[in-house]
Design a protein around this motif. Structure first.
Motif, PDB file in Angstrom:
ATOM      1  N   GLY A  67       0.785  -1.224   0.000  1.00 16.98           N
ATOM      2  CA  GLY A  67       0.000   0.000   0.000  1.00 16.98           C
ATOM      3  C   GLY A  67       0.818   1.274   0.000  1.00 16.98           C
ATOM      4  N   HIS A  68       2.152   1.161  -0.022  1.00 18.14           N
ATOM      5  CA  HIS A  68       3.013   2.339  -0.052  1.00 18.14           C
ATOM      6  C   HIS A  68       3.051   2.948  -1.455  1.00 18.14           C
ATOM      7  CE1 HIS A  68       4.596  -0.259   3.216  1.00 18.14           C
ATOM      8  NE2 HIS A  68       4.797   0.887   3.845  1.00 18.14           N
ATOM      9  N   ALA A  69       3.403   4.208  -1.514  1.00 21.52           N
ATOM     10  CA  ALA A  69       3.573   4.874  -2.801  1.00 21.52           C
ATOM     11  C   ALA A  69       4.542   6.035  -2.647  1.00 21.52           C
ATOM     12  CB  ALA A  69       2.238   5.385  -3.344  1.00 21.52           C
ATOM     13  N   VAL A  70       5.232   6.338  -3.728  1.00 14.77           N
ATOM     14  CA  VAL A  70       5.979   7.588  -3.840  1.00 14.77           C
ATOM     15  C   VAL A  70       5.147   8.520  -4.709  1.00 14.77           C
ATOM     16  CG1 VAL A  70       8.081   8.721  -4.621  1.00 14.77           C
ATOM     17  CG2 VAL A  70       8.208   6.423  -3.624  1.00 14.77           C
ATOM     18  N   LEU A  71       4.843   9.695  -4.197  1.00 18.27           N
ATOM     19  CA  LEU A  71       4.189  10.737  -4.995  1.00 18.27           C
ATOM     20  C   LEU A  71       5.251  11.741  -5.407  1.00 18.27           C
ATOM     21  CD1 LEU A  71       0.951  11.499  -2.926  1.00 18.27           C
ATOM     22  CD2 LEU A  71       1.342   9.713  -4.641  1.00 18.27           C
ATOM     23  N   ILE A  72       5.305  12.025  -6.698  1.00 24.04           N
ATOM     24  CA  ILE A  72       6.270  12.986  -7.235  1.00 24.04           C
ATOM     25  C   ILE A  72       5.479  14.225  -7.637  1.00 24.04           C
ATOM     26  CG2 ILE A  72       8.040  13.387  -8.978  1.00 24.04           C
ATOM     27  CD1 ILE A  72       8.201  10.261  -9.205  1.00 24.04           C
ATOM     28  N   VAL A  73       5.691  15.299  -6.902  1.00 28.69           N
ATOM     29  CA  VAL A  73       4.856  16.497  -7.034  1.00 28.69           C
ATOM     30  C   VAL A  73       5.672  17.643  -7.623  1.00 28.69           C
ATOM     31  CG1 VAL A  73       3.413  18.182  -5.826  1.00 28.69           C
ATOM     32  CG2 VAL A  73       3.510  15.806  -5.010  1.00 28.69           C
ATOM     33  N   TYR A  74       5.179  18.207  -8.724  1.00 31.63           N
ATOM     34  CA  TYR A  74       5.726  19.461  -9.231  1.00 31.63           C
ATOM     35  C   TYR A  74       5.101  20.591  -8.413  1.00 31.63           C
ATOM     36  CZ  TYR A  74       8.172  17.340 -13.153  1.00 31.63           C
ATOM     37  OH  TYR A  74       9.064  16.619 -13.916  1.00 31.63           O
ATOM     38  N   ARG A  75       5.889  21.069  -7.442  1.00 31.22           N
ATOM     39  CA  ARG A  75       5.404  22.073  -6.486  1.00 31.22           C
ATOM     40  C   ARG A  75       5.522  23.453  -7.133  1.00 31.22           C
ATOM     41  NH1 ARG A  75       9.280  24.204  -3.339  1.00 31.22           N
ATOM     42  NH2 ARG A  75      10.262  22.164  -3.122  1.00 31.22           N
ATOM     43  N   ASN A  76       4.407  23.917  -7.697  1.00 30.87           N
ATOM     44  CA  ASN A  76       4.425  25.137  -8.504  1.00 30.87           C
ATOM     45  C   ASN A  76       3.969  26.357  -7.718  1.00 30.87           C
ATOM     46  OD1 ASN A  76       5.349  23.640 -10.692  1.00 30.87           O
ATOM     47  ND2 ASN A  76       3.274  23.158 -11.367  1.00 30.87           N
TER      48      ASN A  76
END
Length: 233
Positions: free
Chosen positions: A75-84
């Protein structure tokens, strides 16, 4: 328009998060994403400079923050966010799990680099163990390249990286040289968190290669930390 993922990620910023996965098939995506690793040329990825410029508005626009999901075991995940954020943009890697109180910063790249990051072994482990039942990116080559800006440490396989580059359409004769450059030319290779103190969770830490595991500094319970480490092999 990309699917909205809402405006809140627990423990992180409020933002207009949108699913970023459709951008992976757009020309110029890999040029922009891997520019977080080192200086790159669109031709290395079989892309065009005009396309790389054109996609910037979608990657960096303040009205939508592309978020790419890399789900893995348990149930784990890496979220890759373009922090704009205006005046404070960057690329953030968040570790998440539905049972955690908040997302944990894995890496933050905005000129400076913060967070424990991923060593090569763990990066490859995540890339190779997608959760097919969870939404996000499931192709191992794409997952490996998405995670590459979070890589820390000197150990890495140029051969495996070259295979991933070939899978996303990089020119066949150039993949080995491109892989070598991406590893050799990285802007930062060391993790940031201090790994010299003893772990409060394991009574001395999880030693790998003579260094304590930096993940114990994440805001996790002992059970959460143990489950995460078990999934990472």
């Amino acid at each position: 328009m990309s699917e909205s993922l809402g405006r809140a990620i627990s423990g992180y910023l409020d933002g207009p998060f949108v699913a970023g996965e459709p951008l992976l098939v757009r020309g110029g995506f890999w040029t922009n994403h891997l520019a977080a690793v080192c200086r790159v040329d669109p031709e290395w990825f079989g892309e065009d400079g005009g396309d790389a410029d054109a996609i910037l508005d979608e990657l960096m626009g303040p009205d939508a923050w592309p978020t790419l999901r890399v789900p893995f075991g348990g149930g784990h995940a890496v979220l890759i966010v373009y922090r704009n954020l205006d005046g404070d943009s960057g690329l953030d890697y968040l570790l998440t799990h539905p049972g955690w109180a908040r997302a944990e910063i894995l890496a933050s790249i905005d000129g400076d680099r913060h967070g424990p990051g991923l060593d090569w072994r763990r990066l490859v482990r995540i890339a190779d163990t997608p959760d097919p039942a969870a939404p996000g990116v499931h192709a191992p080559a794409e997952r490996l390249l998405l995670l590459l800006p979070a890589l820390v440490g000197e150990e890495a396989s140029a051969e495996r990286l070259a295979e991933a580059l070939a899978a996303i359409g990089a020119p066949a004769g150039d993949t080995e040289a491109t892989a070598e450059w991406l590893l050799r030319g990285r802007f930062g290779v060391e993790g940031v968190l201090d790994a010299t103190a003893e772990s409060p969770l394991s009574g001395g830490g999880d030693e790998r290669g003579g260094r304590l595991d930096p993940f114990w500094r994440l805001n996790l319970t002992a059970a959460q930390y143990g489950a995460l480490v078990a999934e990472l092999g």
